[in-house]
Design a protein around this motif. Structure first.
Motif, PDB file in Angstrom:
ATOM      1  N   LEU A  93      -3.370   9.023  -0.888  1.00  0.00           N
ATOM      2  CA  LEU A  93      -3.551   8.357   0.068  1.00  0.00           C
ATOM      3  C   LEU A  93      -5.572   7.818   0.704  1.00  0.00           C
ATOM      4  O   LEU A  93      -5.817   7.168   0.445  1.00  0.00           O
ATOM      5  CB  LEU A  93      -2.692   8.792   1.669  1.00  0.00           C
ATOM      6  N   PHE A  94      -5.758   9.545   0.242  1.00  0.00           N
ATOM      7  CA  PHE A  94      -7.095   9.516   0.996  1.00  0.00           C
ATOM      8  C   PHE A  94      -8.162   8.907  -0.707  1.00  0.00           C
ATOM      9  O   PHE A  94      -8.876   8.389  -0.223  1.00  0.00           O
ATOM     10  CB  PHE A  94      -7.368  11.151   0.887  1.00  0.00           C
ATOM     11  N   PHE A  95      -7.754   8.780  -1.522  1.00  0.00           N
ATOM     12  CA  PHE A  95      -8.238   8.215  -2.960  1.00  0.00           C
ATOM     13  C   PHE A  95      -7.950   7.141  -2.584  1.00  0.00           C
ATOM     14  O   PHE A  95      -9.088   6.546  -3.234  1.00  0.00           O
ATOM     15  CB  PHE A  95      -7.163   8.748  -4.136  1.00  0.00           C
ATOM     16  N   LEU A 100       4.689  19.283  -1.599  1.00  0.00           N
ATOM     17  CA  LEU A 100       5.848  17.731  -1.992  1.00  0.00           C
ATOM     18  C   LEU A 100       4.502  17.296  -1.803  1.00  0.00           C
ATOM     19  O   LEU A 100       4.739  15.477  -2.132  1.00  0.00           O
ATOM     20  CB  LEU A 100       7.270  17.989  -1.768  1.00  0.00           C
ATOM     21  N   LEU A 101       4.744  17.115   0.060  1.00  0.00           N
ATOM     22  CA  LEU A 101       3.739  15.755   0.292  1.00  0.00           C
ATOM     23  C   LEU A 101       2.049  15.738   0.026  1.00  0.00           C
ATOM     24  O   LEU A 101       1.150  15.005  -0.093  1.00  0.00           O
ATOM     25  CB  LEU A 101       3.434  16.212   1.554  1.00  0.00           C
ATOM     26  N   PHE A 129       0.216  -0.761  -0.345  1.00  0.00           N
ATOM     27  CA  PHE A 129      -0.297   0.031  -0.249  1.00  0.00           C
ATOM     28  C   PHE A 129       1.000   1.549   0.034  1.00  0.00           C
ATOM     29  O   PHE A 129       0.953   1.974  -1.000  1.00  0.00           O
ATOM     30  CB  PHE A 129      -0.976  -0.481   1.428  1.00  0.00           C
ATOM     31  N   PHE A 130       1.889   1.134   1.097  1.00  0.00           N
ATOM     32  CA  PHE A 130       2.419   2.125   0.945  1.00  0.00           C
ATOM     33  C   PHE A 130       3.886   2.718  -0.354  1.00  0.00           C
ATOM     34  O   PHE A 130       3.867   3.810  -0.419  1.00  0.00           O
ATOM     35  CB  PHE A 130       3.755   2.175   2.276  1.00  0.00           C
ATOM     36  N   CYS A 131       4.332   1.326  -1.119  1.00  0.00           N
ATOM     37  CA  CYS A 131       4.699   1.595  -1.883  1.00  0.00           C
ATOM     38  C   CYS A 131       4.593   2.218  -2.949  1.00  0.00           C
ATOM     39  O   CYS A 131       4.686   2.803  -3.818  1.00  0.00           O
ATOM     40  CB  CYS A 131       5.376   0.509  -2.146  1.00  0.00           C
ATOM     41  N   SER A 132       3.022   2.026  -3.605  1.00  0.00           N
ATOM     42  CA  SER A 132       2.322   2.099  -4.321  1.00  0.00           C
ATOM     43  C   SER A 132       2.305   3.401  -3.717  1.00  0.00           C
ATOM     44  O   SER A 132       1.802   3.967  -5.233  1.00  0.00           O
ATOM     45  CB  SER A 132       1.195   0.864  -4.570  1.00  0.00           C
ATOM     46  N   ILE A 133       1.804   4.266  -3.233  1.00  0.00           N
ATOM     47  CA  ILE A 133       1.598   5.780  -2.656  1.00  0.00           C
ATOM     48  C   ILE A 133       2.674   6.420  -3.727  1.00  0.00           C
ATOM     49  O   ILE A 133       2.402   7.365  -3.828  1.00  0.00           O
ATOM     50  CB  ILE A 133       1.084   6.158  -1.655  1.00  0.00           C
TER      51      ILE A 133
END
Length: 298
Positions: free
Chosen positions: A294-296, A286-287, A234-238
């Protein structure tokens, strides 16, 4: 003249079939015993198969107990016509366990007939299906599946009948009342248990699948490993999805800072404004793509 005699238990669709084949206005109803006398009619010319169609009252077995069944048995013992005939035994697919009793009695007497199976959709609504392979291998008689409401099925039935042998009618004897029907019914049950197979319903399949998934996900070891793998992915995809946008923002900011330095100069006040305030605010910007993705995903 060729004759087609429709016989079978009550409420199997014989009268509807007779009406569709002959065009005679006989109104079928949805309860047993509606037909209490014989109906005769010529096959409709559109089928291009000149023949006489005879609809008989419902017959559950050759051991008569009702008046309307007596009518059918009298007719079957001695046909009041000259010419060749084919008997069509009409059975309801959803009631084969009871109705194969008559099928066995006719076969036992060596009566030539063809089998017409109706209401297959009713059986399928129960999540059950007929094995064509077992049916052909076991019943040892010509058969056809039809829905009398469909024109294509009527054409299929007429084409099927045209391939059959029309023979002089054979007298059918009633069963000896002393003979117990129990062995017949036992054989019927054995035949149906192999002939009809059941597929689990969609809801049951979904429930079984849900149980299997829960068993894996809530496992102390496998569940934890799956959770860690999902969160890592999940986080890698973000970060992977946001990287092109972040790179584009960084390049834009770098060009903007160079442009501002050219205008404001290199004084320490200008450096404070550019390197401190502007660059610090830009780091927050940049964030933004990562937070949006993440919200999507959530």
């Amino acid at each position: 003249m060729k004759h087609i005699t429709l016989i079978g238990p009550p409420n199997t669709g014989k009268t509807l079939l007779f009406q569709r084949l002959t065009g005679k206005k006989v109104f079928p109803v949805n309860y047993p015993g509606a037909t209490v006398s014989l109906y005769q009619g010529q096959m409709k010319p559109c089928f291009q198969f000149p023949s006489q169609v005879i609809d008989t009252p419902g017959l559950g077995s050759l051991k008569s107990t009702f008046h309307e069944q007596e009518e059918t048995l009298k007719f079957l013992k001695k046909r009041p016509f000259e010419g060749n005939e084919v008997c069509v035994l009409v059975l309801d697919c959803s009631q084969l366990k009871k109705q194969l009793y008559l099928f066995q009695q006719l076969q036992e007497q060596g009566v030539p007939f063809v089998l017409c199976l109706t209401k297959e959709k009713e059986l399928e609504k129960q999540g059950k299906f007929i094995s064509r392979h077992y049916l052909e291998r076991t019943l040892n008689c010509p058969y056809v599946f039809i829905d009398a409401k469909k024109e294509d099925d009527l054409d299929k039935l007429v084409e099927f009948l045209q391939t059959q042998d029309f023979l002089p009618p054979k007298s059918i004897e009633t069963s000896n009342p002393k003979i117990s029907p129990k062995p017949y019914f036992q054989k019927c049950e054995a035949l149906v248990s192999k002939m009809i197979y059941e597929l689990p319903s969609k809801k049951k399949q979904e429930k079984d699948l849900e149980k299997k998934v829960d068993k894996v996900l809530f496992h102390p070891l496998l569940g934890s490993l799956i959770f860690c793998a999902v969160m890592f992915g999940f986080f890698c995809s973000i970060f992977l999805l946001s990287q092109p946008i972040t790179t584009w923002i960084e390049q834009g900011l770098s060009q903007g800072i160079i442009w501002l330095k050219g205008i404001l100069g290199t004084h320490w006040v200008s450096s404070l404004r550019i390197e401190g305030v502007l660059k610090g605010g830009a780091m927050t910007l940049l964030l933004a793509p990562q937070i949006a993705i993440l919200f999507f995903l959530l």
